[in-house]
Enzyme design. Structure first.
Site, PDB file in Angstrom:
ATOM      1  N   ASP A 178       3.944  37.677  30.379  1.00  0.00           N
ATOM      2  CA  ASP A 178       3.195  38.461  31.352  1.00  0.00           C
ATOM      3  C   ASP A 178       2.862  37.610  32.590  1.00  0.00           C
ATOM      4  OD1 ASP A 178       1.980  40.690  32.321  1.00  0.00           O
ATOM      5  OD2 ASP A 178       0.220  40.573  31.030  1.00  0.00           O
ATOM      6  N   HIS A 226      10.172  38.084  38.466  1.00  0.00           N
ATOM      7  CA  HIS A 226      11.010  38.313  37.281  1.00  0.00           C
ATOM      8  C   HIS A 226      12.163  37.300  37.248  1.00  0.00           C
ATOM      9  CE1 HIS A 226       8.583  41.707  36.466  1.00  0.00           C
ATOM     10  NE2 HIS A 226       9.064  42.478  37.415  1.00  0.00           N
ATOM     11  N   THR A 244       8.389  50.470  26.354  1.00  0.00           N
ATOM     12  CA  THR A 244       8.659  51.901  26.571  1.00  0.00           C
ATOM     13  C   THR A 244       7.787  52.429  27.717  1.00  0.00           C
ATOM     14  OG1 THR A 244       7.156  52.251  24.704  1.00  0.00           O
ATOM     15  CG2 THR A 244       9.488  52.523  24.253  1.00  0.00           C
ATOM     16  N   GLU A 245       6.677  51.732  27.996  1.00  0.00           N
ATOM     17  CA  GLU A 245       5.776  52.158  29.090  1.00  0.00           C
ATOM     18  C   GLU A 245       6.245  51.626  30.449  1.00  0.00           C
ATOM     19  OE1 GLU A 245       4.507  50.727  26.143  1.00  0.00           O
ATOM     20  OE2 GLU A 245       4.260  52.780  25.409  1.00  0.00           O
ATOM     21  N   ASN A 246       7.092  50.593  30.433  1.00  0.00           N
ATOM     22  CA  ASN A 246       7.531  49.991  31.705  1.00  0.00           C
ATOM     23  C   ASN A 246       8.402  50.922  32.558  1.00  0.00           C
ATOM     24  OD1 ASN A 246       7.751  46.589  30.400  1.00  0.00           O
ATOM     25  ND2 ASN A 246       6.100  47.563  31.548  1.00  0.00           N
ATOM     26  N   ARG A 305       7.022  52.049  35.957  1.00  0.00           N
ATOM     27  CA  ARG A 305       6.952  51.191  37.157  1.00  0.00           C
ATOM     28  C   ARG A 305       7.784  51.806  38.277  1.00  0.00           C
ATOM     29  NH1 ARG A 305       6.262  44.932  35.636  1.00  0.00           N
ATOM     30  NH2 ARG A 305       4.644  45.299  34.107  1.00  0.00           N
ATOM     31  N   ARG A 321       0.599  34.903  24.618  1.00  0.00           N
ATOM     32  CA  ARG A 321       0.543  35.850  25.742  1.00  0.00           C
ATOM     33  C   ARG A 321       0.116  35.078  26.977  1.00  0.00           C
ATOM     34  NH1 ARG A 321      -0.721  42.149  26.355  1.00  0.00           N
ATOM     35  NH2 ARG A 321      -0.182  42.157  28.550  1.00  0.00           N
ATOM     36  N   ARG A 331      -4.707  41.667  25.410  1.00  0.00           N
ATOM     37  CA  ARG A 331      -4.230  42.944  24.877  1.00  0.00           C
ATOM     38  C   ARG A 331      -2.998  42.721  24.015  1.00  0.00           C
ATOM     39  NH1 ARG A 331      -5.246  44.667  30.223  1.00  0.00           N
ATOM     40  NH2 ARG A 331      -3.172  44.102  30.926  1.00  0.00           N
TER      41      ARG A 331
HETATM   42  C1  FPP Z   1       5.910  40.926  32.813  1.00  0.00           C
HETATM   43  O1  FPP Z   1       5.411  40.555  34.075  1.00  0.00           O
HETATM   44  C2  FPP Z   1       7.362  40.662  32.694  1.00  0.00           C
HETATM   45  C3  FPP Z   1       8.347  41.608  32.612  1.00  0.00           C
HETATM   46  C4  FPP Z   1       8.064  43.056  32.656  1.00  0.00           C
HETATM   47  C5  FPP Z   1       9.802  41.273  32.503  1.00  0.00           C
HETATM   48  C6  FPP Z   1      10.122  39.974  31.857  1.00  0.00           C
HETATM   49  C7  FPP Z   1      11.597  39.796  31.689  1.00  0.00           C
HETATM   50  C8  FPP Z   1      12.244  38.629  31.779  1.00  0.00           C
HETATM   51  C9  FPP Z   1      11.551  37.346  32.036  1.00  0.00           C
HETATM   52  C10 FPP Z   1      13.745  38.565  31.594  1.00  0.00           C
HETATM   53  C11 FPP Z   1      14.225  38.911  30.211  1.00  0.00           C
HETATM   54  C12 FPP Z   1      15.705  38.760  30.083  1.00  0.00           C
HETATM   55  C13 FPP Z   1      16.538  39.506  29.272  1.00  0.00           C
HETATM   56  C14 FPP Z   1      17.981  39.174  29.205  1.00  0.00           C
HETATM   57  C15 FPP Z   1      16.082  40.675  28.478  1.00  0.00           C
HETATM   58  P1  FPP Z   1       4.637  41.654  34.940  1.00  0.00           P
HETATM   59  O2  FPP Z   1       5.586  42.283  35.880  1.00  0.00           O
HETATM   60  O3  FPP Z   1       3.950  42.613  34.011  1.00  0.00           O
HETATM   61  O4  FPP Z   1       3.600  40.772  35.707  1.00  0.00           O
HETATM   62  P2  FPP Z   1       2.167  41.268  36.259  1.00  0.00           P
HETATM   63  O5  FPP Z   1       1.337  41.570  35.033  1.00  0.00           O
HETATM   64  O6  FPP Z   1       1.683  40.085  37.018  1.00  0.00           O
HETATM   65  O7  FPP Z   1       2.411  42.472  37.109  1.00  0.00           O
END
Ligand code: FPP
Length: 262
Positions: free
Chosen positions: A38, A55, A84-86, A89, A206, A212
């Site tokens: 996260d 990312h 599943t909630e993403n 976005r 986490r 959470r």
């Molecule tokens: C959460 O940060 C991260 C993600 C939703 C994506 C993480 C994915 C990768 C690091 C790559 C995985 C690679 C493969 C091949 C499956 P956030 O966007 O929720 O951060 P925030 O809470 O600061 O908004």
């Protein structure tokens, strides 16, 4: 898991002032480490960058943690990449993530081959965009003979959806007469989850300070130890991992029983 000790010593040679590899009890490395990655978005925003840059930086961290876990002899590393909630976005961010997942899997195939890493997906990858799904399926076959650490990537994963799916499968087997409902036990349920055959996570990390569970591995984390750090995922490196393992090793795991340490 068999570990090349020379490679491990080299990978962890350049240590920060507060922590060294010698502090780790190699006999008590968690078999399954799970990461809720996260903070990518906030990492990027705090630098004035687009969230999608976070990312991309997160992928660099994931690569480092994969290698670190192989060097430490971890059996399973799992990571929550997309829930599943993403899907809720912004469309652009979802598209970039789907593209990144496919690109990352292809880019990292040499690493996965070199380190003998087997990949499994947790979640419903059939619902992913065609191109991402095809790349995942290609990558899975490329890694299918590997016998080393398992990398379990949770993509389009939700803990409740996983339990609903298991319940549905069990009900279908009972209705077909191939399963006696009285014989359903914890092992039967576990064998219908995406993680079938894998040990439960012992340590869940986490990043970014959120307290959470976020619908993650709800069944499997029953006795997991949690390690929460304020560090954003793109800043989570091999030494942050060592700090998490040291915290894990400092805990007294009782599994609902009594303290045996004193
Ligand atoms: C959460 O940060 C991260 C993600 C939703 C994506 C993480 C994915 C990768 C690091 C790559 C995985 C690679 C493969 C091949 C499956 P956030 O966007 O929720 O951060 P925030 O809470 O600061 O908004």
């Amino acid at each position: 898991m068999l570990v090349d000790e020379a490679k491990r010593a080299e990978y962890f040679s350049d240590h920060p002032s507060d922590v060294t590899l010698d502090m780790v009890d190699m006999a008590r490395i968690p078999r399954h480490i799970s990461c809720i990655m996260d903070g990518n978005g906030r990492w990027a925003t705090s630098r004035g960058l687009a969230r999608t840059e976070g990312h991309k930086a997160g992928i660099v961290s994931l690569r480092e943690i994969i290698t670190a876990c192989v060097r430490l002899g971890v059996d399973v590393l799992s990571a929550y990449a997309f829930s599943t909630e993403n899907w809720n976005r912004p469309k652009h961010e979802v598209n970039v993530l789907m593209h990144l997942f496919a690109k990352t899997f292809i880019d990292e195939l040499p690493l996965l081959k070199r380190e003998n890493v087997r990949v499994v997906f947790l979640g419903d990858i059939s619902a992913l965009p065609e191109r991402t799904r095809q790349v995942f399926e290609y990558g899975l076959t490329e890694c299918s003979e590997h016998t080393g650490m398992v990398l379990a990537l949770a993509v389009n994963y939700g803990g409740r959806a996983e339990l609903v799916r298991a319940a549905r499968e069990l009900a279908q087997e009972a209705a077909a007469g191939t399963l006696d409902p009285d014989r359903i036990d914890e092992d039967t349920v576990a064998s219908h989850l995406y993680t079938a055959g894998l040990p439960d996570p012992e340590l869940v990390i986490r990043t970014s300070g959120e307290l959470r569970v976020s619908n993650y591995l709800l069944w499997q984390i029953a006795y997991a130890e949690f390690y929460i750090t304020d560090t954003y995922w793109p800043d989570f490196d091999r030494w942050e991992l060592i700090r998490a393992i040291l915290a894990f090793q400092g805990r007294n795991r009782r599994f609902g029983g009594l303290n045996t340490a004193s």
